[in-house]
Design a protein around this motif. Sequence first.
Motif, short mmCIF file in Angstrom:
data_model
loop_
_atom_site.label_atom_id
_atom_site.label_comp_id
_atom_site.label_asym_id
_atom_site.label_seq_id
_atom_site.Cartn_x
_atom_site.Cartn_y
_atom_site.Cartn_z
N SER A 197 0.83 -1.20 0.00
CA SER A 197 0.00 0.00 0.00
C SER A 197 0.87 1.25 0.00
O SER A 197 0.63 2.20 -0.76
N GLN A 198 1.91 1.25 0.84
CA GLN A 198 2.79 2.42 0.94
C GLN A 198 3.62 2.61 -0.33
O GLN A 198 3.75 3.73 -0.83
N LEU A 199 4.16 1.50 -0.86
CA LEU A 199 5.02 1.60 -2.04
C LEU A 199 4.26 2.05 -3.28
O LEU A 199 4.80 2.75 -4.14
N SER A 200 3.02 1.62 -3.39
CA SER A 200 2.23 1.95 -4.57
C SER A 200 1.36 3.19 -4.37
O SER A 200 0.63 3.59 -5.29
N VAL A 206 -5.85 -8.07 -4.43
CA VAL A 206 -5.28 -9.39 -4.13
C VAL A 206 -6.36 -10.44 -4.06
O VAL A 206 -6.24 -11.54 -4.62
N THR A 207 -7.44 -10.12 -3.40
CA THR A 207 -8.55 -11.08 -3.26
C THR A 207 -9.18 -11.39 -4.61
O THR A 207 -9.46 -12.55 -4.93
N ALA A 208 -9.41 -10.36 -5.42
CA ALA A 208 -10.03 -10.56 -6.73
C ALA A 208 -9.15 -11.40 -7.64
O ALA A 208 -9.64 -12.24 -8.41
N PRO A 261 -3.48 -4.15 -10.45
CA PRO A 261 -2.87 -3.14 -11.32
C PRO A 261 -1.35 -3.24 -11.26
O PRO A 261 -0.78 -3.73 -10.29
N ALA A 262 -0.70 -2.77 -12.31
CA ALA A 262 0.75 -2.92 -12.44
C ALA A 262 1.51 -2.37 -11.24
O ALA A 262 2.45 -2.99 -10.74
N GLU A 263 1.11 -1.17 -10.77
CA GLU A 263 1.84 -0.56 -9.66
C GLU A 263 1.68 -1.38 -8.37
O GLU A 263 2.59 -1.47 -7.55
N SER A 322 3.85 -4.60 -8.74
CA SER A 322 5.26 -4.28 -8.49
C SER A 322 5.53 -4.11 -7.00
O SER A 322 6.53 -4.61 -6.47
N ALA A 323 4.62 -3.42 -6.32
CA ALA A 323 4.79 -3.20 -4.88
C ALA A 323 4.70 -4.51 -4.11
O ALA A 323 5.44 -4.73 -3.15
N LEU A 324 3.79 -5.38 -4.53
CA LEU A 324 3.66 -6.69 -3.87
C LEU A 324 4.93 -7.52 -4.05
O LEU A 324 5.40 -8.17 -3.11
#
Length: 244
Positions: A202-205, A216-218, A228-230, A233-235
Amino acid sequence: MTPAAPPRLAGQPATLVIDGRVETGRAVLLPRGELVHGCADILAEALATLPADIERVEVDMAGVVFMDTAGLEFLDILGGHGRRQAVPVTTANWRGQPLRILELAGLDPADPLRTDRPRTAGHPSAPTAGLPAGRQPGPESAPAPSAVAAERSERLRVLQEEVAQLRRAIASRPVIDQARGVLMALHACTSDEAWHILREASQLSNTKLRTVAAAVTASAESDGPPPPAEVRSALRTALGRLGR
């Protein structure tokens, strides 16, 4: 004491139920649920069913899990009943979020119905202890009425803001818990590690935590869309820092 017939003191809304028992000269009320809009009416109905010879009313708040500013009206109803009937009314076992609301409202959790609480220094009705005999506090010792009103207004604003934040947190929790479960299953991590992954992503994106959790759940559903891409990447970054 000999128990009397214990009526079920309940209101129609499911958010609050008030059970109770009546003993010789004593009534114990047991509210369960939330002190939100309508709770004062439920309480008034419960109090109206009490026998006329009650000498004391005790309210056990252990079953109350949430409270907003309507809970202050609930307390007003209790206090008013005690004054009208000339009987002591007490509350006990405040805990969790309702306890926090009492503290924000400036009430004593041990006795929030008490009306003779000592005033804080600088309050218009503060005691004159420490002043020379015969001397009354001057204008400089008490704030103007407008300052008192502003202080009360600010306290209420903070109280309402915290209630709103808690409501949002409660609404978001199911999807966040689901996302934690997905991460635990996919990456063999603990519940705490899954929480840190979501928070860091959440913080990184720069994306709300609930939005990350929903993505994540979906993505775990059959034919579900990828995050989404951002967020992806953050995950990946968050997972990499945990060695996953």
